[in-house]
Write a protein that holds these residues in place. Sequence first.
Motif, PDB file in Angstrom:
ATOM      1  N   ASN A   1       0.732  -0.988   0.103  1.00  0.00           N
ATOM      2  CA  ASN A   1       0.344   0.573  -0.063  1.00  0.00           C
ATOM      3  C   ASN A   1       1.190   1.103  -0.178  1.00  0.00           C
ATOM      4  O   ASN A   1       0.952   1.949  -0.120  1.00  0.00           O
ATOM      5  CB  ASN A   1      -0.790  -0.220   1.931  1.00  0.00           C
ATOM      6  CG  ASN A   1      -2.198  -1.218   1.013  1.00  0.00           C
ATOM      7  OD1 ASN A   1      -2.300  -1.521  -0.117  1.00  0.00           O
ATOM      8  ND2 ASN A   1      -2.389  -1.985   2.515  1.00  0.00           N
ATOM      9  N   ASP A   2       2.325   1.124   0.181  1.00  0.00           N
ATOM     10  CA  ASP A   2       3.308   2.094   0.574  1.00  0.00           C
ATOM     11  C   ASP A   2       4.056   2.793  -0.234  1.00  0.00           C
ATOM     12  O   ASP A   2       4.591   3.004  -0.500  1.00  0.00           O
ATOM     13  CB  ASP A   2       3.793   2.576   1.937  1.00  0.00           C
ATOM     14  CG  ASP A   2       3.012   2.435   3.630  1.00  0.00           C
ATOM     15  OD1 ASP A   2       1.230   3.168   3.072  1.00  0.00           O
ATOM     16  OD2 ASP A   2       2.865   1.968   4.216  1.00  0.00           O
TER      17      ASP A   2
ATOM     18  N   ASN B   1       0.256  -2.812  18.012  1.00  0.00           N
ATOM     19  CA  ASN B   1       0.894  -1.668  18.639  1.00  0.00           C
ATOM     20  C   ASN B   1       2.003  -2.347  19.400  1.00  0.00           C
ATOM     21  O   ASN B   1       1.490  -2.677  20.458  1.00  0.00           O
ATOM     22  CB  ASN B   1      -0.095  -0.790  18.803  1.00  0.00           C
ATOM     23  CG  ASN B   1       0.606   0.891  19.733  1.00  0.00           C
ATOM     24  OD1 ASN B   1       1.355   1.008  19.544  1.00  0.00           O
ATOM     25  ND2 ASN B   1      -0.279   0.726  20.564  1.00  0.00           N
TER      26      ASN B   1
ATOM     27  N   SER C   1       2.171  -7.628  14.133  1.00  0.00           N
ATOM     28  CA  SER C   1       0.886  -6.207  13.139  1.00  0.00           C
ATOM     29  C   SER C   1       0.687  -5.606  14.573  1.00  0.00           C
ATOM     30  O   SER C   1      -0.095  -4.313  13.868  1.00  0.00           O
ATOM     31  CB  SER C   1       0.263  -7.002  13.000  1.00  0.00           C
ATOM     32  OG  SER C   1      -0.775  -7.857  13.334  1.00  0.00           O
TER      33      SER C   1
ATOM     34  N   LYS D   1       6.265  -3.272   1.040  1.00  0.00           N
ATOM     35  CA  LYS D   1       6.505  -1.774   1.777  1.00  0.00           C
ATOM     36  C   LYS D   1       4.979  -1.346   1.936  1.00  0.00           C
ATOM     37  O   LYS D   1       3.857  -1.293   1.143  1.00  0.00           O
ATOM     38  CB  LYS D   1       6.317  -1.058   0.535  1.00  0.00           C
ATOM     39  CG  LYS D   1       6.841   0.816   1.088  1.00  0.00           C
ATOM     40  CD  LYS D   1       7.067   1.419   0.023  1.00  0.00           C
ATOM     41  CE  LYS D   1       7.372   2.578   1.241  1.00  0.00           C
ATOM     42  NZ  LYS D   1       8.508   3.696  -0.435  1.00  0.00           N
ATOM     43  N   GLU D   2       4.288  -2.012   3.191  1.00  0.00           N
ATOM     44  CA  GLU D   2       3.505  -1.588   4.125  1.00  0.00           C
ATOM     45  C   GLU D   2       3.437  -2.026   5.568  1.00  0.00           C
ATOM     46  O   GLU D   2       4.633  -2.285   5.771  1.00  0.00           O
ATOM     47  CB  GLU D   2       2.214  -2.377   3.529  1.00  0.00           C
ATOM     48  CG  GLU D   2       2.183  -3.620   3.604  1.00  0.00           C
ATOM     49  CD  GLU D   2       0.889  -4.488   3.018  1.00  0.00           C
ATOM     50  OE1 GLU D   2      -0.170  -3.796   1.356  1.00  0.00           O
ATOM     51  OE2 GLU D   2       0.610  -5.115   3.517  1.00  0.00           O
ATOM     52  N   ASN D   3       2.822  -2.063   6.456  1.00  0.00           N
ATOM     53  CA  ASN D   3       2.686  -1.863   7.704  1.00  0.00           C
ATOM     54  C   ASN D   3       2.389  -3.636   8.762  1.00  0.00           C
ATOM     55  O   ASN D   3       1.869  -3.135   9.195  1.00  0.00           O
ATOM     56  CB  ASN D   3       1.436  -0.772   8.571  1.00  0.00           C
ATOM     57  CG  ASN D   3      -0.029  -0.524   7.575  1.00  0.00           C
ATOM     58  OD1 ASN D   3       0.593  -1.521   7.241  1.00  0.00           O
ATOM     59  ND2 ASN D   3      -0.558  -0.246   8.342  1.00  0.00           N
ATOM     60  N   ASN D   4       1.843  -4.449   6.726  1.00  0.00           N
ATOM     61  CA  ASN D   4       1.840  -5.487   7.871  1.00  0.00           C
ATOM     62  C   ASN D   4       1.932  -6.768   6.543  1.00  0.00           C
ATOM     63  O   ASN D   4       1.479  -7.043   5.652  1.00  0.00           O
ATOM     64  CB  ASN D   4       0.421  -5.253   7.717  1.00  0.00           C
ATOM     65  CG  ASN D   4       0.197  -7.025   8.686  1.00  0.00           C
ATOM     66  OD1 ASN D   4       0.410  -7.506   9.609  1.00  0.00           O
ATOM     67  ND2 ASN D   4      -0.912  -6.931   8.114  1.00  0.00           N
TER      68      ASN D   4
ATOM     69  N   ASP E   1       9.865  -6.538  16.361  1.00  0.00           N
ATOM     70  CA  ASP E   1      10.383  -6.641  16.002  1.00  0.00           C
ATOM     71  C   ASP E   1      11.362  -7.796  15.204  1.00  0.00           C
ATOM     72  O   ASP E   1      12.559  -8.156  16.088  1.00  0.00           O
ATOM     73  CB  ASP E   1      11.456  -5.438  15.562  1.00  0.00           C
ATOM     74  CG  ASP E   1      10.499  -4.381  15.446  1.00  0.00           C
ATOM     75  OD1 ASP E   1       9.602  -3.809  15.543  1.00  0.00           O
ATOM     76  OD2 ASP E   1      11.445  -3.252  16.118  1.00  0.00           O
TER      77      ASP E   1
ATOM     78  N   ASN F   1       7.819  -9.076  11.698  1.00  0.00           N
ATOM     79  CA  ASN F   1       7.038  -8.077  13.194  1.00  0.00           C
ATOM     80  C   ASN F   1       5.405  -8.061  13.360  1.00  0.00           C
ATOM     81  O   ASN F   1       4.940  -8.941  12.348  1.00  0.00           O
ATOM     82  CB  ASN F   1       7.499  -6.777  12.167  1.00  0.00           C
ATOM     83  CG  ASN F   1       8.729  -5.873  11.704  1.00  0.00           C
ATOM     84  OD1 ASN F   1       9.857  -6.689  12.448  1.00  0.00           O
ATOM     85  ND2 ASN F   1       8.915  -4.938  11.221  1.00  0.00           N
TER      86      ASN F   1
END
Length: 375
Positions: A45-46, A92, A90, A61-64, A96, A88
């Motif tokens: 997504n990023d 908060n 997912s 490239k994204e947060n998950n 890592d 990592n």
Amino acid sequence: MKQFRTIASSLALALGLSVGGPGATSADYQHLDDVIITFSLCVGNDCVNGESFGFDTLRLKENNLRIHFNDTSTSASFPTRDWRIVINDSGNGGSDYFAIEDSDSGRQVFRVDGGAPSNSLYVDSSGEVGVGTSTPVTEIHVVDGDSPTLRLEQNGSSGFTPQVFDLAANEANFFIRDVTNGSQLPLRIQPGADSNAFYIASNNNIGLGTASPDDNLHIIDSSDGYFGITLEDTGATGGTGSWRMVHGGQNTTFRISRAGSGLSELILYEGGNLTIGGTLTTAGSCSVGCDAVFEEGYELPSIEDHAEAMWTNRHLPNVGPTAEQGPMNISDKVGGILNELETAHIYIEQLHREQQASQAQIAYFEERLTRLEQN
């Protein structure tokens, strides 16, 4: 918008892509041929227009971030387990890491936490594994700045009592540590120990200083001509102290001594001579019955029968023959001598009584003779 969709559909068809039908809010593209991307690929997504790839060929490239290996085999004879590469947590505040997940069981079977030092796990071209080093020189090579350690932990998950041992080494010694029981060190080897300082042969013989033990325990010391064994009692109750068994030195003797006394309680010489510092007591019994000669009913041979047996057999009857060479049963021999000594004393006492009786008779006849002479 309709014109744009028509152009997109035409472009997709030209590229060999299958697109979603009319009215779809989003469309998945299915490529029906091999895909060759000349430059780099960014997925996620990023990803942005003008992405700077550097040396990356493929970028997620994204947060998950996950890569899923979904095996769709349906035949019972084919493996079907799914696997996933996980990057990592997912949520908060998560961790890592890089992990390989057995997706069917939900277990991470391999994981590297973020911040791990260089060469935490290194496999070189010959298959040798380095832990903390990029130049392993053995099948498994462990490097650490302070006491590299291998831990063996039985955690109780199989129903057995938990127990932990460490195998470790440092500048002071190589050791095995019993972590569960107060971190005792039951086995320690200091640097500089000679080859074969402790050796167990295939027949279970133990060598100290030799790789070819000829007996259950075989000790060799080539450093100063001596070797010794110290037996030390450090118990809180009873007597304490230590004894030493030493071989070597003057006359190649074997000695047993009280450590620190400076005296030898026993010295065995090379020729077989034995010296002891005290009395000698044996646990052997008197087979012929030593003091039995004084018991009622003991059949004591006459002096004549005893003398005949002695001269005929050329040895005392209850002592037995003595081989000119060969082992001698000291307990039995001394017991026989004691029996003969007690027998001899009985004979002496018998002869003494006979002598007294004879002297009394002589005195009686002398007195009678004197009276006759006076008359």
